[in-house]
Design a protein around this motif. Sequence first.
Motif, PDB file in Angstrom:
ATOM      1  N   LEU A 104       0.833  -1.202   0.000  1.00 50.17           N
ATOM      2  CA  LEU A 104       0.000   0.000   0.000  1.00 50.17           C
ATOM      3  C   LEU A 104       0.872   1.257   0.000  1.00 50.17           C
ATOM      4  O   LEU A 104       1.306   1.718   1.050  1.00 50.17           O
ATOM      5  N   PRO A 105       1.143   1.848  -1.174  1.00 54.70           N
ATOM      6  CA  PRO A 105       1.863   3.123  -1.195  1.00 54.70           C
ATOM      7  C   PRO A 105       0.910   4.264  -0.837  1.00 54.70           C
ATOM      8  O   PRO A 105      -0.211   4.328  -1.344  1.00 54.70           O
ATOM      9  N   VAL A 106       1.367   5.175   0.015  1.00 60.68           N
ATOM     10  CA  VAL A 106       0.503   6.282   0.456  1.00 60.68           C
ATOM     11  C   VAL A 106       1.214   7.632   0.305  1.00 60.68           C
ATOM     12  O   VAL A 106       0.936   8.558   1.065  1.00 60.68           O
ATOM     13  N   GLY A 107       2.090   7.753  -0.677  1.00 55.49           N
ATOM     14  CA  GLY A 107       2.845   8.990  -0.854  1.00 55.49           C
ATOM     15  C   GLY A 107       2.075  10.058  -1.604  1.00 55.49           C
ATOM     16  O   GLY A 107       0.932   9.878  -2.020  1.00 55.49           O
ATOM     17  N   ASN A 108       2.737  11.189  -1.781  1.00 57.96           N
ATOM     18  CA  ASN A 108       2.161  12.315  -2.513  1.00 57.96           C
ATOM     19  C   ASN A 108       2.368  12.156  -4.018  1.00 57.96           C
ATOM     20  O   ASN A 108       3.227  11.406  -4.479  1.00 57.96           O
ATOM     21  N   GLY A 109       1.583  12.881  -4.782  1.00 57.71           N
ATOM     22  CA  GLY A 109       1.757  12.916  -6.223  1.00 57.71           C
ATOM     23  C   GLY A 109       1.239  11.670  -6.912  1.00 57.71           C
ATOM     24  O   GLY A 109       0.440  10.908  -6.365  1.00 57.71           O
ATOM     25  N   LEU A 110       1.702  11.476  -8.147  1.00 56.21           N
ATOM     26  CA  LEU A 110       1.290  10.314  -8.927  1.00 56.21           C
ATOM     27  C   LEU A 110       2.272   9.176  -8.686  1.00 56.21           C
ATOM     28  O   LEU A 110       3.479   9.364  -8.847  1.00 56.21           O
ATOM     29  N   PRO A 111       1.793   7.987  -8.331  1.00 57.92           N
ATOM     30  CA  PRO A 111       2.685   6.843  -8.121  1.00 57.92           C
ATOM     31  C   PRO A 111       3.124   6.241  -9.455  1.00 57.92           C
ATOM     32  O   PRO A 111       2.511   6.479 -10.504  1.00 57.92           O
ATOM     33  N   TRP A 112       4.173   5.432  -9.400  1.00 57.64           N
ATOM     34  CA  TRP A 112       4.733   4.807 -10.609  1.00 57.64           C
ATOM     35  C   TRP A 112       3.714   3.969 -11.368  1.00 57.64           C
ATOM     36  O   TRP A 112       3.775   3.852 -12.590  1.00 57.64           O
ATOM     37  N   TRP A 113       2.727   3.403 -10.671  1.00 56.05           N
ATOM     38  CA  TRP A 113       1.801   2.450 -11.291  1.00 56.05           C
ATOM     39  C   TRP A 113       0.608   3.146 -11.956  1.00 56.05           C
ATOM     40  O   TRP A 113      -0.209   2.482 -12.600  1.00 56.05           O
ATOM     41  N   TYR A 114       0.484   4.449 -11.843  1.00 62.07           N
ATOM     42  CA  TYR A 114      -0.758   5.138 -12.149  1.00 62.07           C
ATOM     43  C   TYR A 114      -1.282   4.850 -13.555  1.00 62.07           C
ATOM     44  O   TYR A 114      -2.488   4.663 -13.756  1.00 62.07           O
ATOM     45  N   PHE A 115      -0.406   4.828 -14.542  1.00 61.81           N
ATOM     46  CA  PHE A 115      -0.839   4.594 -15.920  1.00 61.81           C
ATOM     47  C   PHE A 115      -0.473   3.192 -16.433  1.00 61.81           C
ATOM     48  O   PHE A 115      -0.531   2.935 -17.625  1.00 61.81           O
ATOM     49  N   LEU A 116      -0.105   2.302 -15.523  1.00 65.56           N
ATOM     50  CA  LEU A 116       0.256   0.937 -15.922  1.00 65.56           C
ATOM     51  C   LEU A 116      -0.925  -0.020 -15.822  1.00 65.56           C
ATOM     52  O   LEU A 116      -0.794  -1.205 -16.139  1.00 65.56           O
TER      53      LEU A 116
END
Length: 330
Positions: A104-116
């Motif tokens: 569960l990543p909960v960081g800011n911005g867009l995560p690496w997986w967003y468009f995968l």
Amino acid sequence: MNVVSNRITVVGAGAIGGHFAARLALAGHRVSMLARGATLQALAQHGLRYTSPGEGERSIDVNAADDCAALGEQDLVVIALKSHALPGLAASLAPLVGAGTVVLPVGNGLPWWYFLVPGQPLEGLRLPSVDPAGGIERAIDLARVLGGSVMASCSAPAPGVVVHRSGGAVVIGEPGGGVSARAAHWANVLAEAGLGATASRDIRRDLWLKLLGNVCANPLSVLTQASTDRIIDDARTHAVFAALMRECAELGRRAGLAVDIDIEARIAQTRALGTIKTSMLQDLEAGRRLELEAILGAPLECAARLGYDAPLMQAVHALARLRAAQAGPA
């Protein structure tokens, strides 16, 4: 309280990571924290010192380590690192991940997986701003991931010390959308721990809605060195804040997301939180690297793919990058 004690590791012992670790440990879960240096030493000697409104400071025992192999397989791995720290650490997380582990990543911005995510707009778009060499994608199987969004104001004024000031809504969901059994389960676990969690049917939309605030508040706070209330209450900076949010919302719509929102109402939500010093301004003042690429660089990569001109986002990105470079580490 959840009657089942889960094995949970929080990767990143800063403000948000400490907030998660404290709540989950107080709820009876077997919580470990991946930390290093002075923070690791403080956690080992004094426990996690945690303060939340109306509760006072508490010292909470957590299992702190700097090596994932010492922790073993977990039920849940919460990634609460700054986005630029994850590429260098992702491969080392393998010992934490077993057959049933959820990440569960909960960081800011867009995560690496967003468009995968298969079947979603812009499928296959990779974001070098957050995963420069593709190391995160190789290290963390997308099938393990639940997306997470956190709306809480927290700070870490000293190693092993976390202050939760306000807010606390957590939203988690499947990258591909819909509410799965595992998303509902972990939302319930987090909710029972006092983290205000709910399961989302569209976590990608929720992450973009959070991004609308981050894109405005974080870099503008760095450029002005002002808290969010002062930025919003000043008529001129309010206008910049609103224009930046409109531009980011339009980018989201062009990326296929349902982000038709009332901009002024969204700004009012931020203002209602009171005097907030953004995490990016805290990092600037402490001489730490800023999360500009996940918050502004990644959406600008999306804009470039779509052929959408986002002049204000580009200008703020350029100015904030130079401000960060003048302040300290790259």
